[in-house]
Design a protein around this motif. Sequence first.
Motif, short mmCIF file in Angstrom:
data_model
loop_
_atom_site.label_atom_id
_atom_site.label_comp_id
_atom_site.label_asym_id
_atom_site.label_seq_id
_atom_site.Cartn_x
_atom_site.Cartn_y
_atom_site.Cartn_z
N ASP A 129 13.73 39.10 43.91
CA ASP A 129 13.98 39.43 42.14
C ASP A 129 12.77 37.76 41.76
OD1 ASP A 129 14.38 40.11 40.02
OD2 ASP A 129 15.98 39.36 39.97
N LEU A 130 11.63 39.17 41.47
CA LEU A 130 10.92 38.03 40.83
C LEU A 130 10.39 37.93 39.55
CD1 LEU A 130 7.55 38.41 42.52
CD2 LEU A 130 8.90 37.04 43.17
N GLY A 131 11.63 38.94 38.71
CA GLY A 131 11.35 39.20 37.12
C GLY A 131 11.87 38.31 36.55
N LEU A 132 12.54 38.70 35.32
CA LEU A 132 12.65 37.52 34.67
C LEU A 132 14.75 37.86 34.53
CD1 LEU A 132 10.72 37.75 30.78
CD2 LEU A 132 10.80 35.74 32.13
N ALA A 160 27.63 37.92 45.46
CA ALA A 160 27.72 38.61 47.00
C ALA A 160 27.01 39.87 46.84
CB ALA A 160 29.25 38.94 47.14
N ALA A 161 25.54 39.55 46.39
CA ALA A 161 24.34 40.17 46.14
C ALA A 161 24.38 41.19 47.40
CB ALA A 161 23.02 40.06 45.75
N PRO A 162 24.14 42.49 47.56
CA PRO A 162 23.49 43.01 49.20
C PRO A 162 23.19 42.37 49.87
CG PRO A 162 23.39 45.23 47.43
CD PRO A 162 24.03 43.36 46.95
N HIS A 163 23.03 42.62 51.20
CA HIS A 163 21.94 41.65 52.08
C HIS A 163 20.57 42.23 52.44
CE1 HIS A 163 20.91 40.38 55.91
NE2 HIS A 163 20.45 41.53 56.61
N GLY A 164 20.03 40.95 52.29
CA GLY A 164 18.16 40.90 52.27
C GLY A 164 17.61 40.80 50.66
N VAL A 165 19.22 40.76 49.68
CA VAL A 165 18.60 40.79 48.13
C VAL A 165 18.20 38.49 47.92
CG1 VAL A 165 18.80 40.63 45.56
CG2 VAL A 165 19.38 43.00 47.99
N ALA A 166 17.49 39.07 47.45
CA ALA A 166 17.38 37.09 47.59
C ALA A 166 16.96 37.65 45.95
CB ALA A 166 16.46 36.74 48.36
N LEU A 167 16.57 36.16 45.60
CA LEU A 167 16.13 35.42 44.18
C LEU A 167 14.11 34.26 44.27
CD1 LEU A 167 19.07 34.06 42.36
CD2 LEU A 167 18.61 36.95 41.85
N ALA A 168 13.30 34.32 43.79
CA ALA A 168 11.86 34.19 44.03
C ALA A 168 12.02 32.87 43.71
CB ALA A 168 11.55 34.58 43.20
N GLY A 169 11.82 31.66 44.79
CA GLY A 169 12.10 30.72 44.22
C GLY A 169 11.56 29.96 43.16
N GLU A 170 10.62 30.48 42.28
CA GLU A 170 9.85 29.94 41.42
C GLU A 170 9.79 30.93 39.96
OE1 GLU A 170 8.10 27.09 40.20
OE2 GLU A 170 8.45 26.29 42.50
N ALA A 171 10.21 30.16 38.50
CA ALA A 171 10.45 31.52 38.01
C ALA A 171 8.81 32.11 37.16
CB ALA A 171 11.26 31.11 36.40
N LEU A 172 9.05 33.00 36.86
CA LEU A 172 7.80 32.73 35.78
C LEU A 172 7.73 32.22 34.51
CD1 LEU A 172 8.37 37.04 35.70
CD2 LEU A 172 5.98 35.93 37.10
N LEU A 173 8.55 32.26 33.83
CA LEU A 173 8.51 31.22 33.07
C LEU A 173 7.95 29.55 33.64
CD1 LEU A 173 10.67 32.58 30.63
CD2 LEU A 173 8.52 31.98 29.65
N ALA A 174 6.52 29.13 33.61
CA ALA A 174 6.29 27.44 34.46
C ALA A 174 7.37 26.59 33.34
CB ALA A 174 5.41 27.57 33.53
N THR A 175 8.34 25.46 33.71
CA THR A 175 9.12 25.13 33.00
C THR A 175 8.42 23.00 32.70
OG1 THR A 175 10.86 26.31 33.42
CG2 THR A 175 11.33 23.79 32.08
N ALA A 176 8.91 22.65 31.60
CA ALA A 176 7.42 20.81 31.20
C ALA A 176 8.47 20.40 32.02
CB ALA A 176 7.08 21.02 29.93
N PRO A 177 8.03 19.54 32.49
CA PRO A 177 9.19 18.67 33.61
C PRO A 177 10.39 17.84 32.39
CG PRO A 177 7.18 17.40 33.80
CD PRO A 177 6.84 19.04 32.70
N GLU A 178 9.70 17.95 31.24
CA GLU A 178 11.31 16.93 30.68
C GLU A 178 11.48 18.24 29.97
OE1 GLU A 178 7.05 18.00 27.81
OE2 GLU A 178 8.06 17.24 29.68
N GLU A 179 12.13 19.37 30.12
CA GLU A 179 12.59 20.51 29.44
C GLU A 179 14.12 20.67 30.78
OE1 GLU A 179 10.62 23.69 29.10
OE2 GLU A 179 10.14 23.21 27.62
N ALA A 180 15.36 20.63 30.50
CA ALA A 180 16.44 20.54 31.27
C ALA A 180 16.44 21.34 31.60
CB ALA A 180 18.25 20.26 30.26
N SER A 181 17.13 21.81 32.52
CA SER A 181 17.46 23.36 33.50
C SER A 181 18.07 24.64 32.56
CB SER A 181 18.23 23.50 35.06
OG SER A 181 18.17 22.51 35.47
N ALA A 182 18.03 25.64 32.76
CA ALA A 182 18.22 26.99 31.80
C ALA A 182 19.41 26.73 32.14
CB ALA A 182 17.54 28.37 32.21
N VAL A 183 20.10 26.91 30.86
CA VAL A 183 21.94 26.94 30.65
C VAL A 183 21.69 27.69 29.42
CG1 VAL A 183 23.64 26.51 29.80
CG2 VAL A 183 22.02 24.72 31.34
N VAL A 184 22.45 29.48 29.47
CA VAL A 184 21.64 30.74 28.28
C VAL A 184 23.43 30.40 28.09
CG1 VAL A 184 19.83 31.11 28.70
CG2 VAL A 184 21.85 32.18 29.81
#
Length: 312
Positions: free
Chosen positions: A215-218, A288-312
């Motif tokens: 999954d590379l999406g938003l 517990a996603a289906p076998h073979g489903v993974a998330l992208a290691g990098e987000a489409l939205l680049a995050t500046a170093p000083e910005e905290a991790s996403a919490v929504v």
Amino acid sequence: MPGSLDERLVADVARRLGEGEFHYTDRQLWYAVCAELEPAELTRGLALIVLGVALIAIGVVFGILATVFVAVLVPIGMVITGMGVQTRRFERNRPATRALMVSYDAFVRETLAPLRQRHPARLAGLLPADGLPEPESASDGLPEATALIVCDRGETAALLSALAPVEAPTWHAVVEADAAPFLSRTRVHAIHDADPRGCALPLRLAAGGAREVVDLGLRPGQLGGHRLQVIEGAPYVVSAELSTLLTPDEVVWLAMGRRVELAILTPRQLAEGLARGLAAIPTPPPGAAPHGVALAGEALLATAPEEASAVV
């Protein structure tokens, strides 16, 4: 429609989107124009910081030149400034809703369509109005060493096809409806909006026979620390299956009727984010996603170093 929205402004924004011979869609141009029309932002955190600094300055200057009693403003200003810094950190960790100054339909109908008809040269790089790719078939084959990207929108597939390097394409984009013949052949990469239907795309691809889906999406969890054009809608009943791919906070965010479209990214941001995601090592999903489903290691939205991790 805002009085300041005219063809010259749209053409200027289009020129900036297309710099570097990038292609872009009607929707990307709409988001970029709306951003150009936004008033200056003054959040509560920034207002507190400005007030606190002003009180400190007044206390120091007048405490020295006039009377020492004015110096009491210094600790008050320090407290207010500290409150402002804390508030600002909170604001930066949550996606702030930005105003969309004109509706998409009105923008296309009243401004973009006439400009496209009278002065097409001023919209260099703009994809055709229908935003749909040519139908794909398995017989076309997949170029060697090329990532297969499945999109939830036809206009996204058309855009990614236009953005792919011509000499040595690193990805091949298809719309979801044309993906079935390719699913069992290779790893599949899903790209989509941050909405319930889009976020469920990897699960639909896995159910359709894909052996491996990244999954590379938003996703809502990637949106923190950014000031975004978030669309607010009515509360939505989110499928329980999404909890296997998203965190509980992300599911709640979607259930509140919020969504963010991929078109908020400029063509350059999208191409760079996609390249990062394809190069990164996939990570396991939180549920517990289906076998073979993974998330992208990098987000489409680049995050500046000083910005905290996403919490929504």
